[in-house]
Design a protein around this motif. Structure first.
Motif, PDB file in Angstrom:
ATOM      1  N   ARG A  98       1.451  -0.993   0.251  1.00  0.00           N
ATOM      2  CA  ARG A  98       0.135  -0.242   0.124  1.00  0.00           C
ATOM      3  C   ARG A  98       0.989   1.197   0.039  1.00  0.00           C
ATOM      4  O   ARG A  98       0.785   2.333  -0.649  1.00  0.00           O
ATOM      5  N   ALA A  99       1.957   1.089   0.750  1.00  0.00           N
ATOM      6  CA  ALA A  99       2.789   2.539   0.566  1.00  0.00           C
ATOM      7  C   ALA A  99       3.238   2.677  -1.110  1.00  0.00           C
ATOM      8  O   ALA A  99       3.556   3.789  -0.799  1.00  0.00           O
ATOM      9  N   SER A 100       3.603   1.816  -1.510  1.00  0.00           N
ATOM     10  CA  SER A 100       3.958   1.561  -2.891  1.00  0.00           C
ATOM     11  C   SER A 100       3.196   2.337  -3.214  1.00  0.00           C
ATOM     12  O   SER A 100       3.335   3.223  -4.969  1.00  0.00           O
ATOM     13  N   GLU A 101       1.691   2.019  -3.621  1.00  0.00           N
ATOM     14  CA  GLU A 101       0.586   2.182  -3.964  1.00  0.00           C
ATOM     15  C   GLU A 101       0.281   3.445  -3.912  1.00  0.00           C
ATOM     16  O   GLU A 101       0.199   4.970  -4.723  1.00  0.00           O
ATOM     17  N   LEU A 102       0.686   4.522  -2.845  1.00  0.00           N
ATOM     18  CA  LEU A 102      -0.003   5.747  -1.318  1.00  0.00           C
ATOM     19  C   LEU A 102       1.645   5.983  -2.756  1.00  0.00           C
ATOM     20  O   LEU A 102       1.305   8.130  -3.005  1.00  0.00           O
ATOM     21  N   LEU A 103       2.445   6.269  -3.163  1.00  0.00           N
ATOM     22  CA  LEU A 103       3.543   6.674  -3.809  1.00  0.00           C
ATOM     23  C   LEU A 103       4.010   7.057  -4.759  1.00  0.00           C
ATOM     24  O   LEU A 103       3.898   8.169  -6.045  1.00  0.00           O
ATOM     25  N   ASP A 104       2.991   5.529  -5.709  1.00  0.00           N
ATOM     26  CA  ASP A 104       3.495   6.050  -6.848  1.00  0.00           C
ATOM     27  C   ASP A 104       2.247   6.501  -7.560  1.00  0.00           C
ATOM     28  O   ASP A 104       2.321   7.556  -8.609  1.00  0.00           O
ATOM     29  N   ARG A 105       1.212   7.276  -6.711  1.00  0.00           N
ATOM     30  CA  ARG A 105      -0.143   7.614  -6.897  1.00  0.00           C
ATOM     31  C   ARG A 105       0.050   9.190  -6.634  1.00  0.00           C
ATOM     32  O   ARG A 105       0.022  10.008  -7.892  1.00  0.00           O
ATOM     33  N   MET A 106       1.444   9.806  -5.461  1.00  0.00           N
ATOM     34  CA  MET A 106       1.500  11.212  -5.729  1.00  0.00           C
ATOM     35  C   MET A 106       2.608  11.391  -6.795  1.00  0.00           C
ATOM     36  O   MET A 106       2.643  12.439  -7.290  1.00  0.00           O
ATOM     37  N   LEU A 107       3.003  10.192  -6.985  1.00  0.00           N
ATOM     38  CA  LEU A 107       4.374  10.811  -8.200  1.00  0.00           C
ATOM     39  C   LEU A 107       3.538  10.960 -10.235  1.00  0.00           C
ATOM     40  O   LEU A 107       3.973  11.620 -10.593  1.00  0.00           O
ATOM     41  N   HIS A 108       2.557   9.893  -9.479  1.00  0.00           N
ATOM     42  CA  HIS A 108       1.724   9.868 -10.838  1.00  0.00           C
ATOM     43  C   HIS A 108       1.244  11.567 -11.040  1.00  0.00           C
ATOM     44  O   HIS A 108       0.949  12.399 -12.172  1.00  0.00           O
ATOM     45  N   GLN A 109       0.672  11.621 -10.259  1.00  0.00           N
ATOM     46  CA  GLN A 109      -0.111  13.508 -10.706  1.00  0.00           C
ATOM     47  C   GLN A 109       1.114  14.396  -9.679  1.00  0.00           C
ATOM     48  O   GLN A 109       0.881  15.300 -11.135  1.00  0.00           O
ATOM     49  N   LEU A 110       2.330  14.058  -9.719  1.00  0.00           N
ATOM     50  CA  LEU A 110       2.962  14.761 -10.095  1.00  0.00           C
ATOM     51  C   LEU A 110       3.922  14.846 -11.149  1.00  0.00           C
ATOM     52  O   LEU A 110       3.944  15.499 -11.882  1.00  0.00           O
ATOM     53  N   SER A 111       3.973  13.336 -11.985  1.00  0.00           N
ATOM     54  CA  SER A 111       4.115  13.489 -13.393  1.00  0.00           C
ATOM     55  C   SER A 111       3.094  14.672 -14.725  1.00  0.00           C
ATOM     56  O   SER A 111       3.894  15.209 -15.078  1.00  0.00           O
ATOM     57  N   GLN A 112       2.021  14.832 -14.000  1.00  0.00           N
ATOM     58  CA  GLN A 112       0.686  15.772 -14.961  1.00  0.00           C
ATOM     59  C   GLN A 112       1.164  17.184 -14.744  1.00  0.00           C
ATOM     60  O   GLN A 112       0.354  17.667 -15.411  1.00  0.00           O
ATOM     61  N   GLN A 113       2.009  17.583 -13.193  1.00  0.00           N
ATOM     62  CA  GLN A 113       2.176  18.973 -13.251  1.00  0.00           C
ATOM     63  C   GLN A 113       3.505  19.102 -14.221  1.00  0.00           C
ATOM     64  O   GLN A 113       4.511  19.450 -14.067  1.00  0.00           O
ATOM     65  N   GLY A 114       4.633  17.837 -14.528  1.00  0.00           N
ATOM     66  CA  GLY A 114       6.108  18.009 -15.436  1.00  0.00           C
ATOM     67  C   GLY A 114       6.903  17.682 -14.696  1.00  0.00           C
ATOM     68  O   GLY A 114       7.893  17.471 -14.717  1.00  0.00           O
ATOM     69  N   ILE A 115       6.524  17.360 -13.441  1.00  0.00           N
ATOM     70  CA  ILE A 115       7.654  17.044 -12.584  1.00  0.00           C
ATOM     71  C   ILE A 115       7.374  15.081 -12.275  1.00  0.00           C
ATOM     72  O   ILE A 115       7.120  14.721 -12.206  1.00  0.00           O
ATOM     73  N   SER A 116       8.817  14.581 -13.365  1.00  0.00           N
ATOM     74  CA  SER A 116       8.873  13.155 -13.040  1.00  0.00           C
ATOM     75  C   SER A 116       9.500  12.618 -11.642  1.00  0.00           C
ATOM     76  O   SER A 116       9.525  13.069 -11.289  1.00  0.00           O
ATOM     77  N   ARG A 117       9.662  11.605 -12.052  1.00  0.00           N
ATOM     78  CA  ARG A 117      10.096  10.352 -10.863  1.00  0.00           C
ATOM     79  C   ARG A 117      11.478  11.070 -10.033  1.00  0.00           C
ATOM     80  O   ARG A 117      11.489  11.489  -9.042  1.00  0.00           O
ATOM     81  N   GLU A 118      12.029  10.746 -11.037  1.00  0.00           N
ATOM     82  CA  GLU A 118      13.948  11.439 -11.022  1.00  0.00           C
ATOM     83  C   GLU A 118      14.183  12.868 -10.089  1.00  0.00           C
ATOM     84  O   GLU A 118      14.313  12.813  -9.950  1.00  0.00           O
ATOM     85  N   MET A 119      12.830  14.230 -11.519  1.00  0.00           N
ATOM     86  CA  MET A 119      13.471  15.198 -11.087  1.00  0.00           C
ATOM     87  C   MET A 119      13.058  15.206  -9.474  1.00  0.00           C
ATOM     88  O   MET A 119      13.030  15.869  -8.015  1.00  0.00           O
ATOM     89  N   TYR A 120      11.991  14.560  -9.098  1.00  0.00           N
ATOM     90  CA  TYR A 120      11.465  15.221  -7.456  1.00  0.00           C
ATOM     91  C   TYR A 120      12.002  14.284  -6.341  1.00  0.00           C
ATOM     92  O   TYR A 120      12.151  14.677  -5.790  1.00  0.00           O
ATOM     93  N   PHE A 121      13.227  12.646  -6.617  1.00  0.00           N
ATOM     94  CA  PHE A 121      14.303  12.513  -5.632  1.00  0.00           C
ATOM     95  C   PHE A 121      14.976  13.149  -5.256  1.00  0.00           C
ATOM     96  O   PHE A 121      15.217  13.600  -4.497  1.00  0.00           O
ATOM     97  N   THR A 166      15.310   9.043  -1.085  1.00  0.00           N
ATOM     98  CA  THR A 166      15.447   8.492  -2.270  1.00  0.00           C
ATOM     99  C   THR A 166      13.757   7.059  -1.802  1.00  0.00           C
ATOM    100  O   THR A 166      13.646   7.664  -0.810  1.00  0.00           O
ATOM    101  N   GLU A 167      14.562   6.791  -3.209  1.00  0.00           N
ATOM    102  CA  GLU A 167      12.880   5.834  -3.561  1.00  0.00           C
ATOM    103  C   GLU A 167      12.442   5.159  -1.847  1.00  0.00           C
ATOM    104  O   GLU A 167      11.512   5.230  -1.008  1.00  0.00           O
ATOM    105  N   GLU A 168      13.197   4.558  -0.993  1.00  0.00           N
ATOM    106  CA  GLU A 168      13.540   3.498   0.218  1.00  0.00           C
ATOM    107  C   GLU A 168      13.136   4.894   1.426  1.00  0.00           C
ATOM    108  O   GLU A 168      11.908   4.094   1.880  1.00  0.00           O
ATOM    109  N   GLU A 169      13.746   5.436   1.067  1.00  0.00           N
ATOM    110  CA  GLU A 169      13.164   6.348   2.893  1.00  0.00           C
ATOM    111  C   GLU A 169      12.005   6.633   2.291  1.00  0.00           C
ATOM    112  O   GLU A 169      11.003   6.615   3.049  1.00  0.00           O
TER     113      GLU A 169
END
Length: 435
Positions: free
Chosen positions: A314-337, A343-346
């Protein structure tokens, strides 16, 4: 209507194993569809391009290759149908076992294991005593609001004193590297705010104390990750001439300010108006906090097994959901980290508490739904669809029928059921004053 059949076996730790069979008719239909798609780019004597029959494509390419491509393209669809048909509330990603490709005349059989929402055994869930705070507007918060208004109405006025942090410098500058002016390195009448952090690190700091008419040389190095690659990491000098120093002048805190800021007669009326608005907003927050506290209490009274792998999923789902919302604003996964410095683990570790809470809340609400036999009526569904129907310029009835045909109506019904279950436990709760 589902085109697959499935058999669900419950496993330990809130997991299930699902055996799925894709009937021969559905499999053959998909294989023929894939063959026709693959044949669109083929050229064969006696056939027009894109008109080669499916059976000819299969014979030419080989049945195994076409079946393999069919499964690759359709497995996700069949998986979703199996999940929907079995009414599974899945958590995390499935582990799929495919096995051998089916021979001609045989159906496709595959299986998967996946986590599912845990089951709650309810304790007391009605008439719970839960603390609820009163909405308030602290004097300090009102002061902050007034200062924000003053800031918005502030004016910039030229001053003779040297510039300090928060002042604005109007300047001309010429930037050079190794004595050569670089492209984009010149500017006139540029207005910058000292301390804003908007310029290259070190630039604003070196201008503190400058006065109108002063000249100053600013020396610094462009950051290694500077957007202009030809300048990144290089040492540069800027010849700066300050033409004017401007300072933000706040309006006086008097009745005239109250009139200009909000159309009110006095400062006292302005403070009262701000307090009223803040209490209204805080009242909504207090209500949401109370509703969540009631749900927390119901979940705490229930027995809910919470295996760590399920929480991690579920934690992975929540993180993926947040990153997907950010991607719609032009912020990539790598850029956010990179921006967050984590890190993703943190991030997954930080999401663990929220993941566990969301699973406990869902399990508790589903148990209340079953205990109270909550079933949203057609009127509830149509009311919930009014806003979306208006946006899509259709009627709630037509939108409901469309959702039903697309097998998406159950999702809305579950959402409404959980909302009604939450309303029920909140309405029965007894609000107490904070201790």
């Amino acid at each position: 209507m589902s085109t697959v059949t499935s058999n669900v076996k419950e496993l330990a730790d809130s997991r299930v194993r699902v055996e799925v069979e894709v009937p021969l008719e559905e499999l053959d239909r998909r294989i023929a569809q894939t063959a026709r798609s693959m044949g669109k780019e083929m050229k064969m004597a006696g056939f027009r391009k894109g008109k080669i029959p499916a059976e000819v494509v299969i014979q030419r390419i080989g049945r195994e290759a076409v079946v393999d491509e069919t499964i690759r393209g359709s497995l996700g669809h069949w998986y979703s149908e199996a999940v929907d048909g079995a009414r599974l509330a899945i958590v995390g990603q499935p582990e799929v076992e495919l096995g051998e490709l089916p021979a001609a005349g045989e159906p496709l059989v595959f299986s998967f294991e996946v986590g599912v929402r845990p089951v709650a055994k309810l304790g007391k869930y009605k008439g719970l005593k839960v603390e609820r705070r009163e909405a308030a507007a602290a004097p300090e918060a009102i002061d902050e609001q007034i200062e924000e208004l003053r800031g918005k109405m502030a004016s910039l006025e030229a001053v003779e004193e040297p510039a300090t942090s928060g002042d604005f410098v109007v300047m001309n500058y010429v930037g050079s590297i190794d004595g050569e002016v670089f492209e984009g390195g010149e500017g006139t009448d540029q207005l910058i705010e000292l301390g804003s952090g908007r310029l290259i690190p070190g630039f604003e700091e070196q201008l503190e104390g400058i006065a109108a008419g002063d000249e100053r040389t600013v020396k610094l190095a462009f950051p290694e990750d500077y957007q202009a690659e030809e300048l990144a990491g290089k040492d540069a000098e800027f010849a700066v001439t300050a033409t004017e120093i401007r300072r933000r002048i706040l309006p006086e805190l008097n009745d005239q300010f109250a009139n200009e800021a909000a159309g009110l007669e006095t400062i006292a009326e302005l403070r009262e108006d701000l307090a009223t608005r803040m209490i209204e907003a805080d009242s909504d927050r207090a209500e949401e906090e109370f509703r969540e506290a009631v749900l927390d209490a119901v979940a705490d009274n229930a027995k809910i097994s919470m295996p760590q792998p399920l929480v991690d999923a579920r934690a992975s789902e929540l993180l993926d959901r947040m990153l997907h919302q950010l991607s719609q604003q032009g912020i990539s996964r790598e850029m956010y980290f990179q921006i967050s410095g984590r890190t993703e683990e943190e991030m997954l570790g930080e999401s663990a508490e929220a993941a566990q809470k969301s699973l406990r809340h869902e399990a508790a609400l589903v148990a209340v739904i079953e205990a109270e036999d909550i079933q949203p009526g057609d009127g509830d569904i149509l009311t919930a669809l009014q806003g979306s129907a208006a946006q899509e310029q259709t009627t709630p009835e037509k939108l409901r029928d469309r959702l039903e045909k697309a097998n998406r109506l159950d999702d809305l019904i579950e959402e409404l059921s959980q909302r009604q279950a939450l309303d029920l436990i909140v309405e029965s709760a007894v609000a107490t004053s904070p201790s």
